[in-house]
Scaffold this active site. Structure first.
Site, PDB file in Angstrom:
ATOM      1  N   LEU A 170      -3.838 -10.208   9.161  1.00 27.45           N
ATOM      2  CA  LEU A 170      -2.487  -9.761   9.492  1.00 27.45           C
ATOM      3  C   LEU A 170      -1.577 -10.947   9.787  1.00 27.45           C
ATOM      4  CD1 LEU A 170      -0.434  -7.477  10.237  1.00 27.45           C
ATOM      5  CD2 LEU A 170      -1.273  -7.710  12.576  1.00 27.45           C
ATOM      6  N   LYS A 174       1.442   4.789  -6.397  1.00 23.66           N
ATOM      7  CA  LYS A 174       1.825   4.339  -5.062  1.00 23.66           C
ATOM      8  C   LYS A 174       3.278   4.736  -4.834  1.00 23.66           C
ATOM      9  CE  LYS A 174       2.693   0.089  -2.383  1.00 23.66           C
ATOM     10  NZ  LYS A 174       2.028   0.484  -1.144  1.00 23.66           N
ATOM     11  N   THR A 193      -6.065 -16.230  13.466  1.00 24.49           N
ATOM     12  CA  THR A 193      -6.694 -16.621  12.197  1.00 24.49           C
ATOM     13  C   THR A 193      -6.907 -15.420  11.285  1.00 24.49           C
ATOM     14  OG1 THR A 193      -8.949 -16.327  13.053  1.00 24.49           O
ATOM     15  CG2 THR A 193      -7.929 -18.498  13.352  1.00 24.49           C
ATOM     16  N   GLY A 194      -6.481 -14.253  11.718  1.00 24.26           N
ATOM     17  CA  GLY A 194      -6.767 -13.029  10.987  1.00 24.26           C
ATOM     18  C   GLY A 194      -5.861 -12.781   9.800  1.00 24.26           C
ATOM     19  N   ASP A 197       4.745   0.161  14.521  1.00 22.01           N
ATOM     20  CA  ASP A 197       4.486   1.010  13.366  1.00 22.01           C
ATOM     21  C   ASP A 197       5.322   0.402  12.256  1.00 22.01           C
ATOM     22  OD1 ASP A 197       4.449   2.877  11.327  1.00 22.01           O
ATOM     23  OD2 ASP A 197       4.444   4.604  12.672  1.00 22.01           O
ATOM     24  N   HIS A 198       4.692  -0.362  11.365  1.00 20.00           N
ATOM     25  CA  HIS A 198       5.466  -1.182  10.425  1.00 20.00           C
ATOM     26  C   HIS A 198       6.344  -0.342   9.508  1.00 20.00           C
ATOM     27  CE1 HIS A 198       1.859  -0.354   7.950  1.00 20.00           C
ATOM     28  NE2 HIS A 198       2.687  -0.424   6.925  1.00 20.00           N
ATOM     29  N   HIS A 223       2.477   7.092  11.124  1.00 16.51           N
ATOM     30  CA  HIS A 223       3.573   6.957  10.162  1.00 16.51           C
ATOM     31  C   HIS A 223       4.252   8.304   9.865  1.00 16.51           C
ATOM     32  CE1 HIS A 223       1.892   3.082   9.846  1.00 16.51           C
ATOM     33  NE2 HIS A 223       1.030   3.308   8.887  1.00 16.51           N
TER      34      HIS A 223
END
Length: 504
Positions: A16, A344, A13-14, A176-177, A239
């Protein structure tokens, strides 16, 4: 070809799960990587029903404009189980539902367990997966773990030992996306498929390497989490060090996950472990103050929600890594990352050495030439994707005055919009058992060893915070760090705003 599997998402339910996992699973479903033979169990404390859970799942995929039939077909594979990770009886219910779905969808006992929860629950969940016999004997059992993997080396090592009691290393997929991003994966192709670069990819020709992970946003609603991590643990430990290892590794014997891991680990082992004095000389930290950029006013970090009024948490890190091996000896790898910076963006700048002699540098004052501009290869990771190369050419007209020329390639919006999202790639990799774009324990262990030395040195002193204005590219110390070696940051977007009076 479809790979049958049951996905069990702890933390279903989070945020992510809703922002990344369900949309990524839908894209795999739409492409046929998932079809008839898959099912998803979402678990969390909330007392949801299957129907309510499916409605939530359908909401998360509305941006893809599915037809009602397509959305219903996808969501019909989702099941919900109200679950307390500390309650053994709930794992018995999970086992029963898993067996039922395995038979219903012919999943061949293939299981993927995704832990989208706080790390303190990882050990408990894994232990119960084993003790309550949820793991299967015939198919595969793979564990996918989100960061952070521990908060220092000791905690990460303890967590790893708990997990390894149940899952062998080859079945542990530490996410690690960033490793799923298109241009991160393109680093290997740029290097190893182009002799023009690979033959120059060493300390004979490269002057320095710069890696920037810049975030324009502040901590937003993540103040509580950020107070515990800071920029060093949040970005550098995972990262940034992963990108360093990809840039610096030797050519693998084959393009397999085992061969690539081996070379990445060699790089991480070769990164110099700094003494406390070396940390002070090679790393700086910062925290953002108030600022105004392009008409927008920003609060200081200490006034953000869930942040202490006297917080000493860093929101910015810049540093210099040195790699003590034959290829990279003497080449500084500069890194920086921070919140509330000018723009960004994630980009890598490979700065090549100057030619030994500038034959276009004339003694005659009337035609005196400045220093030639260094050749720079830039790899753009986000928000734009592509690469550019700066060369020196001749200005049109009389004489031989040089003029920098930029060869630039960017993926079009159409291409990037239709390319797989990072989580989509990583979920498919986990489904296929490909660990290339995940972190091995040896990588995690070395990263923590490097970062712990920095953290422990910083913890001995109280920093003079805040020390950089929101909307800028960090404190002055980050620029001084490079100028000490007669280097400078290639990417300085704040200059554009200053020149136009939009940043003071």
């Amino acid at each position: 070809m479809e790979q049958p599997a049951l996905f069990t998402i702890f933390g279903g339910t989070g945020d992510l799960a809703k922002r990344k996992l369900y949309p990524s699973l839908f894209r795999l479903f739409r492409k046929g990587n998932l079809n008839e033979h898959f099912a998803v169990i979402g678990t969390a404390r909330r007392p949801w029903s299957d129907d309510y859970y499916r409605d939530i799942v359908k909401e998360t995929i509305q941006s893809f404009d599915p037809t009602d039939a397509e959305a219903d077909a996808f969501a019909s594979h989702f099941y919900y189980l109200s679950h307390n990770v500390n309650d053994t009886n709930h794992y018995d219910e999970l086992r029963e539902l898993s067996v039922k779905l395995d038979e219903q969808y012919q999943l061949q006992e293939n299981r993927i367990y995704y832990l989208a929860m706080a790390p303190q629950f990882f050990g408990t969940i894994v232990q119960h997966l084993s003790s309550q016999k949820i793991l299967t004997e015939q198919g595969f059992n793979r564990l996918v773990i989100e960061k952070p993997f521990g908060f220092d080396y000791d905690s990460a090592n303890q967590l790893n030992q708990e997990i390894r009691k149940v899952f062998p290393e080859q079945n542990i997929f530490r996410i690690d996306h960033y490793l799923g991003k298109e241009m991160i994966q393109n680093i290997a192709v740029i290097r190893f498929a182009n002799n023009i670069f690979e033959s120059l990819w060493n300390n004979r020709y490269i002057d320095n390497v710069q890696i920037t992970f810049s975030e324009a946003l502040g901590v937003e609603e993540r103040g509580g989490y950020y107070e515990e991590s800071g920029a060093l643990k949040d970005m550098v430990q995972n990262h940034i060090l992963q990108v360093v290892s990809l840039l610096a590794m030797e050519v693998p014997t084959s393009f397999s996950d085992q061969a690539i891991r081996l070379e990445k680990v060699k790089v991480l082992e070769a990164i110099r472990r700094y003494s406390p004095e070396e940390v002070k000389n090679n790393f700086v930290r910062g925290q953002y103050d108030t600022g105004k950029l392009d008409g927008h006013d920003f609060l200081p970090y200490r006034q953000e929600e869930n942040v202490a009024e006297d917080s000493s948490t860093e929101t910015f890190v810049a540093g210099k890594f040195l790699i003590d091996n034959f290829r990279w000896s003497g080449v500084p790898f500069y890194v920086r990352t921070g919140k509330r910076m000018t723009e960004k963006g994630t980009r890598i700048n490979i700065v090549f050495k100057q030619v030994p002699v500038n034959v276009f540098h004339f003694d005659n004052e009337e035609s005196a030439q400045p220093e030639l501009q260094q050749n720079v290869l830039t790899i753009y990771i986000q928000p734009t994707e592509g690469f550019s190369l700066i060369l020196n050419g001749k200005e049109i007209g009389q004489g031989f005055e040089t003029d920098p020329v930029k060869l630039d390639f960017r993926h079009s919006c159409e291409v990037t919009g239709n390319s797989p999202e990072a989580y989509e790639k990583l979920l498919l990799d986990a489904l296929n058992g490909d660990g290339t774009n995940f972190s091995h324990w040896d990588e995690v262990a070395n990263s923590w060893e490097i970062v712990d030395r920095i953290r422990q040195t910083w913890d001995q002193e109280t920093p003079d915070f805040p020390n950089y204005t929101a909307g800028t590219m960090g404190p002055q110390a980050a620029f001084d760090l490079l100028s000490e070696n007669e280097h400078y940051w290639i990417w300085q977007p704040d200059n554009w705003y200053r020149e136009r009076g939009k940043l003071k």
